[in-house]
Design a protein around this motif. Structure first.
Motif, short mmCIF file in Angstrom:
data_model
loop_
_atom_site.label_atom_id
_atom_site.label_comp_id
_atom_site.label_asym_id
_atom_site.label_seq_id
_atom_site.Cartn_x
_atom_site.Cartn_y
_atom_site.Cartn_z
N LEU A 130 -11.32 -10.61 -2.79
CA LEU A 130 -11.74 -9.85 -3.94
C LEU A 130 -11.56 -10.96 -5.03
O LEU A 130 -10.21 -11.59 -5.22
CB LEU A 130 -10.95 -8.72 -4.49
N PRO A 131 -12.58 -11.47 -5.82
CA PRO A 131 -12.06 -12.43 -7.03
C PRO A 131 -11.16 -11.76 -7.81
O PRO A 131 -11.27 -10.57 -8.50
CB PRO A 131 -13.52 -12.66 -7.55
N CYS B 88 -7.19 -4.31 -1.94
CA CYS B 88 -6.43 -4.18 -0.81
C CYS B 88 -4.80 -3.81 -0.82
O CYS B 88 -4.29 -3.73 0.09
CB CYS B 88 -6.57 -5.38 0.46
N GLY B 89 -4.46 -3.93 -2.33
CA GLY B 89 -2.80 -3.69 -2.55
C GLY B 89 -2.14 -4.94 -2.06
O GLY B 89 -0.79 -4.73 -2.14
N GLY C 238 -1.88 5.43 -4.82
CA GLY C 238 -3.21 5.55 -4.68
C GLY C 238 -3.58 4.82 -3.29
O GLY C 238 -2.91 4.11 -2.68
N SER C 239 -4.86 4.89 -2.72
CA SER C 239 -5.44 4.29 -1.71
C SER C 239 -6.41 3.17 -1.89
O SER C 239 -6.56 2.95 -3.05
CB SER C 239 -5.76 5.19 -0.75
N PHE C 240 -6.46 2.20 -1.02
CA PHE C 240 -7.34 1.14 -1.22
C PHE C 240 -8.34 1.11 -0.28
O PHE C 240 -8.38 1.54 0.61
CB PHE C 240 -6.23 -0.20 -1.04
N GLU C 241 -9.48 0.42 -1.07
CA GLU C 241 -10.80 0.22 -0.48
C GLU C 241 -10.76 -0.40 0.84
O GLU C 241 -11.61 -0.15 2.00
CB GLU C 241 -11.87 -0.43 -1.36
N ALA D 38 0.78 -1.30 -0.03
CA ALA D 38 0.10 -0.05 0.05
C ALA D 38 0.71 1.28 0.11
O ALA D 38 0.66 2.41 -0.55
CB ALA D 38 -0.95 0.21 1.08
N ALA D 39 1.96 1.35 0.64
CA ALA D 39 2.98 2.23 0.66
C ALA D 39 3.51 2.46 -0.71
O ALA D 39 3.72 3.72 -1.21
CB ALA D 39 3.96 2.23 1.78
#
Length: 169
Positions: A89-90, A135-136, A37-40, A32-33
């Protein structure tokens, strides 16, 4: 040809040294870093550790790699979906899975909107890293040596996936 003790010790030392260099160069921050962008779906590091096995945590959150030919998903041939082990997530349909002979589950395409990519410059080369769009979580890498129709090979760590079989008819 006889292998001398000196040759064996020098070869083993060289291999250990290269492994240490590769481990030292591996990024130790969560994807994520690194990914833009950011993740849901986000969790704290402690929540990720509680949610995932140590192996999945290393791969998904610290861009580790599982040993080849160790994932039971390598031999999974049932109809279904391969989802992110971090957030469910599929990511891949079983119809796109194929045996690449590399030792990791491989797919020639992903489900729409499921995958993000970023540049990976570790190990003295440039590769395209693949991560979960929600989620990255690090999944693996994509290469341009796959089969038709895409010509792509999504080389994915089995511990970063969970298989969801299609319901029996």
């Amino acid at each position: 040809m006889t292998i001398s003790r000196r040759f064996l010790l020098l070869g083993g030392s060289a291999a250990a040294g290269l492994a240490a260099i590769a481990a030292a160069m591996r990024p130790m921050s969560p994807p994520a870093a690194a990914a833009e962008g950011s993740f849901e779906f986000t969790l704290t590091d402690a929540e990720w550790q509680a949610r995932l096995s140590p192996e999945a945590y290393d791969v998904l959150r610290h861009e580790g790699t599982e040993r080849p030919f160790t994932s039971p998903l390598n031999d999974e041939k049932r109809a279904g979906t391969f989802a992110c082990a971090g957030c469910d997530l599929p990511l891949f349909a079983s119809q796109t899975k194929y045996d690449s002979g590399t030792g990791w589950p491989s797919f020639y395409d992903h489900l729409p909107g499921a995958i993000g990519t970023s540049e990976d410059t570790s190990l003295f080369m440039v590769r395209t890293e693949v991560h979960c769009a929600r989620c990255g979580g690090h999944q693996g890498h994509v290469f341009e040596d796959g089969p038709a129709p895409t010509g792509l090979r999504y080389c994915i760590n089995g511990v970063s996936l969970k298989f969801v079989p299609e319901p029996a008819a």
